[in-house]
Design a protein around this motif. Structure first.
Motif, PDB file in Angstrom:
ATOM      1  N   LEU A   1       0.832  -1.198   0.000  1.00  0.00           N
ATOM      2  CA  LEU A   1       0.000   0.000   0.000  1.00  0.00           C
ATOM      3  C   LEU A   1       0.869   1.252   0.000  1.00  0.00           C
ATOM      4  O   LEU A   1       2.006   1.228   0.474  1.00  0.00           O
ATOM      5  CB  LEU A   1      -0.923  -0.004   1.221  1.00  0.00           C
ATOM      6  CG  LEU A   1      -1.831  -1.237   1.365  1.00  0.00           C
ATOM      7  CD1 LEU A   1      -2.656  -1.132   2.638  1.00  0.00           C
ATOM      8  CD2 LEU A   1      -2.732  -1.387   0.154  1.00  0.00           C
ATOM      9  N   LYS A   2       0.330   2.341  -0.504  1.00  0.00           N
ATOM     10  CA  LYS A   2       1.089   3.592  -0.548  1.00  0.00           C
ATOM     11  C   LYS A   2       1.414   4.107   0.846  1.00  0.00           C
ATOM     12  O   LYS A   2       2.360   4.851   1.028  1.00  0.00           O
ATOM     13  CB  LYS A   2       0.309   4.643  -1.332  1.00  0.00           C
ATOM     14  CG  LYS A   2       0.212   4.310  -2.792  1.00  0.00           C
ATOM     15  CD  LYS A   2      -0.470   5.389  -3.583  1.00  0.00           C
ATOM     16  CE  LYS A   2      -0.668   4.854  -4.985  1.00  0.00           C
ATOM     17  NZ  LYS A   2      -0.454   5.762  -6.012  1.00  0.00           N
ATOM     18  N   SER A   3       0.651   3.693   1.832  1.00  0.00           N
ATOM     19  CA  SER A   3       0.900   4.127   3.212  1.00  0.00           C
ATOM     20  C   SER A   3       2.108   3.422   3.826  1.00  0.00           C
ATOM     21  O   SER A   3       2.463   3.702   4.968  1.00  0.00           O
ATOM     22  CB  SER A   3      -0.339   3.869   4.067  1.00  0.00           C
ATOM     23  OG  SER A   3      -0.653   2.488   4.064  1.00  0.00           O
ATOM     24  N   GLY A   4       2.737   2.495   3.089  1.00  0.00           N
ATOM     25  CA  GLY A   4       3.930   1.819   3.583  1.00  0.00           C
ATOM     26  C   GLY A   4       3.681   0.435   4.154  1.00  0.00           C
ATOM     27  O   GLY A   4       4.616  -0.257   4.533  1.00  0.00           O
ATOM     28  N   TRP A   5       2.423   0.034   4.222  1.00  0.00           N
ATOM     29  CA  TRP A   5       2.116  -1.323   4.693  1.00  0.00           C
ATOM     30  C   TRP A   5       2.406  -2.326   3.586  1.00  0.00           C
ATOM     31  O   TRP A   5       2.129  -2.084   2.416  1.00  0.00           O
ATOM     32  CB  TRP A   5       0.648  -1.439   5.089  1.00  0.00           C
ATOM     33  CG  TRP A   5       0.321  -0.748   6.363  1.00  0.00           C
ATOM     34  CD1 TRP A   5      -0.152   0.526   6.489  1.00  0.00           C
ATOM     35  CD2 TRP A   5       0.440  -1.274   7.675  1.00  0.00           C
ATOM     36  NE1 TRP A   5      -0.330   0.827   7.811  1.00  0.00           N
ATOM     37  CE2 TRP A   5       0.024  -0.274   8.580  1.00  0.00           C
ATOM     38  CE3 TRP A   5       0.875  -2.488   8.196  1.00  0.00           C
ATOM     39  CZ2 TRP A   5       0.022  -0.448   9.941  1.00  0.00           C
ATOM     40  CZ3 TRP A   5       0.857  -2.669   9.559  1.00  0.00           C
ATOM     41  CH2 TRP A   5       0.438  -1.668  10.421  1.00  0.00           C
ATOM     42  N   LEU A   6       2.970  -3.473   3.969  1.00  0.00           N
ATOM     43  CA  LEU A   6       3.272  -4.545   3.028  1.00  0.00           C
ATOM     44  C   LEU A   6       2.704  -5.835   3.600  1.00  0.00           C
ATOM     45  O   LEU A   6       2.993  -6.192   4.749  1.00  0.00           O
ATOM     46  CB  LEU A   6       4.792  -4.673   2.839  1.00  0.00           C
ATOM     47  CG  LEU A   6       5.269  -5.736   1.869  1.00  0.00           C
ATOM     48  CD1 LEU A   6       5.081  -5.245   0.444  1.00  0.00           C
ATOM     49  CD2 LEU A   6       6.714  -6.064   2.111  1.00  0.00           C
ATOM     50  N   PHE A   7       1.879  -6.527   2.822  1.00  0.00           N
ATOM     51  CA  PHE A   7       1.264  -7.786   3.240  1.00  0.00           C
ATOM     52  C   PHE A   7       1.752  -8.893   2.309  1.00  0.00           C
ATOM     53  O   PHE A   7       1.778  -8.714   1.099  1.00  0.00           O
ATOM     54  CB  PHE A   7      -0.263  -7.697   3.157  1.00  0.00           C
ATOM     55  CG  PHE A   7      -0.856  -6.616   4.000  1.00  0.00           C
ATOM     56  CD1 PHE A   7      -1.175  -6.854   5.319  1.00  0.00           C
ATOM     57  CD2 PHE A   7      -1.082  -5.356   3.474  1.00  0.00           C
ATOM     58  CE1 PHE A   7      -1.723  -5.850   6.105  1.00  0.00           C
ATOM     59  CE2 PHE A   7      -1.626  -4.343   4.243  1.00  0.00           C
ATOM     60  CZ  PHE A   7      -1.949  -4.588   5.570  1.00  0.00           C
ATOM     61  N   GLU A   8       2.119 -10.031   2.887  1.00  0.00           N
ATOM     62  CA  GLU A   8       2.576 -11.173   2.094  1.00  0.00           C
ATOM     63  C   GLU A   8       1.815 -12.425   2.501  1.00  0.00           C
ATOM     64  O   GLU A   8       1.690 -12.717   3.692  1.00  0.00           O
ATOM     65  CB  GLU A   8       4.057 -11.449   2.340  1.00  0.00           C
ATOM     66  CG  GLU A   8       4.996 -10.425   1.808  1.00  0.00           C
ATOM     67  CD  GLU A   8       6.436 -10.851   2.030  1.00  0.00           C
ATOM     68  OE1 GLU A   8       6.834 -11.905   1.496  1.00  0.00           O
ATOM     69  OE2 GLU A   8       7.139 -10.143   2.756  1.00  0.00           O
TER      70      GLU A   8
END
Length: 159
Positions: free
Chosen positions: A49-56
């Motif tokens: 996400l542009k907010s800096g969250w990364l989900f894997e």
């Protein structure tokens, strides 16, 4: 492996085959076929996400078959993991939380062939884990050489 970026979603897909090059082996006076390749795939999913969250959400499936090193995999395995990453303070603070082996389907059953017989073994793993990682980079140093044109004289000399 194939990566198909679709905006913020980045899936990676890989398919593989492991084949033993021994055709048949003798065990207990009979021939055992070893020409069943083990097939599997990896399916990794990343959403950034542009907010800096990364989900894997990462998974690996391994089929049954083969006689790799005279060992036959007798069941299918599935390994699924989920991770969340977030950076703060201009990437100085990094936090990661995750769970591994969500469905606990990584156990395997193997059969080891020998001339005098065989050995069957069930491997039961307790790999489900919750992890929390907090990392902080104190005084992250920026390269003092970045952008100074180091090597330009050498490059022009070689032209």
């Amino acid at each position: 492996a194939t990566q198909l970026p679709l905006g913020i979603y980045k899936p990676t897909i890989a398919y593989f085959v492991m084949k033993q090059w021994i055709d048949d082996i003798e065990s207990e006076g009979r021939m055992v076929s070893c020409n069943k390749p083990i097939q599997g795939f990896v399916f990794n999913n990343t959403v950034e996400l542009k907010s800096g969250w990364l989900f894997e959400l990462n998974s690996q499936f391994l089929g049954k078959g083969g006689c790799q090193d005279l060992v036959e995999l007798r069941n299918r395995t599935l390994d699924v993991n989920f991770y969340v990453h977030k950076s703060f303070f201009n990437k100085a603070l990094n936090i990661e939380a995750g769970i591994s082996d969500i469905f606990e389907k990584g156990d395997n059953k193997v059969k080891l062939y020998k001339q005098s017989g065989y050995l069957e073994q069930t491997n039961t793993y307790d790999r489900r884990r919750f992890t929390l990682s907090v990392k902080y980079n104190f005084n992250p140093a920026k390269s003092k050489y970045k952008g100074t044109g180091a090597g330009n004289a050498e490059k022009s000399r070689l032209n």
